[in-house]
Write an enzyme that holds these catalytic residues in place. Structure first.
Site, PDB file in Angstrom:
ATOM      1  CG  HIS A   1       0.963   7.071  -6.947  1.00  0.00           C
ATOM      2  ND1 HIS A   1       1.829   8.150  -7.059  1.00  0.00           N
ATOM      3  CD2 HIS A   1       1.336   6.419  -5.819  1.00  0.00           C
ATOM      4  CE1 HIS A   1       2.686   8.139  -6.050  1.00  0.00           C
ATOM      5  NE2 HIS A   1       2.398   7.093  -5.286  1.00  0.00           N
TER       6      HIS A   1
ATOM      7  CG  LEU B   1      -2.014  -1.020   1.339  1.00  0.00           C
ATOM      8  CD1 LEU B   1      -2.742  -0.883   2.684  1.00  0.00           C
ATOM      9  CD2 LEU B   1      -3.008  -0.902   0.188  1.00  0.00           C
ATOM     10  CG  ASP B   2       0.579   4.364  -2.935  1.00  0.00           C
ATOM     11  OD1 ASP B   2       1.402   3.548  -3.374  1.00  0.00           O
ATOM     12  OD2 ASP B   2      -0.226   4.997  -3.652  1.00  0.00           O
ATOM     13  CE  LYS B   3       5.312   9.003   4.651  1.00  0.00           C
ATOM     14  NZ  LYS B   3       6.293  10.103   4.470  1.00  0.00           N
TER      15      LYS B   3
END
Length: 328
Positions: A246, A145-147
């Site tokens: 993204h 998962l993105d930050k």
């Protein structure tokens, strides 16, 4: 392992170096052992010899040779975790929302990177020793998962389970749903977003930004409006059918309704006035996956504090939520 494995590259791993792919799915194999197997031609990508710096693409097949002997010869060091206090270990263990002998699902906090990078010292990969529990080895990351994205993140408690789950991601058997708070309300309450996207110019890492380009890679997301607040903001359910970096952030921005708090893709328009948090409002609320021992497991993750507060301010009630039916 004592047998050859042929594993399809999942969308989650599209574009990463093959040595990073092995580090993610087969952390027991040290770089020395991996490089030796590559030099001998035992590791193959779509049947061809490969070097560690070559990148994999979704749908390609990685040949993973029997590696127990190579691991024994290489004697890799134990993965280096962060030095954690007892309080930190208890906090990390409190993120667990599902656990059995094969898998763990955590509710990843917003702001925590999944893996390290340049200048990143605090990341989930360095905390996995806290999630060993009764096992003798740390769990393995299955996806990312993105930050700044919170929510359900799946971990495998053995290398064989990691390989099984990697196959499930590659074949799209795994289902992930996200909740997002976006600016405004889409004209169509349900739809499918299709874009060709790729990395834009600039350095990788924190400055990395995806763009729409005709020469890019196909990306597809289904969405549905769950609720709206007087045209000011809307609560969306998002179902990514591909797994580009993204993707959901770019898709919402290109639809004209950026995710609240996403200044990278929405600019100043991504921030609502008033007391609404400026943090990214994107949450992996559900993951459904085939359990390695059979059957499907579905796990949902509670909202992070900043999204919970924003939902309450806007009058959105997760208790009334019904999961939409998307077309295949």
């Amino acid at each position: 392992m004592n047998a050859v494995q042929n594993i399809s590259v999942a969308q989650e791993d599209d574009g990463i170096r093959i040595d990073r792919w092995f580090q993610r799915h087969f952390p027991d194999i040290g770089f020395g052992a991996l490089n030796k197997m590559m030099r001998k031609g035992e590791v193959r990508l779509d049947g061809k010899r490969v070097k560690g710096n070559e990148r994999v693409a979704a749908g390609q097949t990685v040949r993973v040779p029997p590696y127990q002997a190579a691991v024994a010869d290489d004697k890799p060091a134990k993965p280096q975790g962060l030095r954690l206090s007892d309080d930190e270990i208890r906090e990390i263990q409190s993120w667990v929302i599902y656990k059995d002998s094969d898998v763990i699902v955590i509710n990843k906090p917003a702001g925590l990177p999944t893996q390290g990078g340049t200048g990143v010292t605090r990341h989930l990969d360095g905390m996995l020793d806290a999630l060993m529990f009764e096992k003798e080895s740390r769990p393995k990351l299955v996806h990312r998962l993105d930050k700044d994205t919170s929510g359900a993140l799946l971990l495998a408690r053995s290398t064989s389970v990691a390989a099984s789950l990697a196959e499930a991601f590659a074949s799209r058997v795994t289902d992930k749903r996200y909740w997002a708070l976006v600016v405004g309300t889409p004209r169509q309450y349900q739809g499918r977003i299709k874009l060709m996207m790729d990395k834009g110019p600039g350095r990788a890492g924190a400055g990395e930004r995806m763009i729409v380009t005709p020469d890019g890679k196909r990306s597809v997301t289904d969405y549905q409006v769950v609720d709206k607040a007087a045209g000011r903001a809307s609560w969306l359910t998002l179902k990514p059918l591909t797994g580009r970096t993204h993707q959901l952030r770019l898709h919402c921005s290109e639809m004209g309704h950026p995710i609240v708090g996403d200044g990278k893709y929405g600019g100043t328009e991504a921030y609502l006035s008033g007391a609404i948090s400026r943090k990214l409002h994107l949450h992996s609320y559900m993951i459904r996956f085939p359990h390695p021992r059979g059957g499907m497991v579905e796990v949902t993750a509670p909202l992070p504090p900043h999204m919970d507060e924003s939902f309450r301010m806007l009058g959105f009630d997760p208790a009334t939520y019904e999961d939409p039916e998307f077309e295949d």
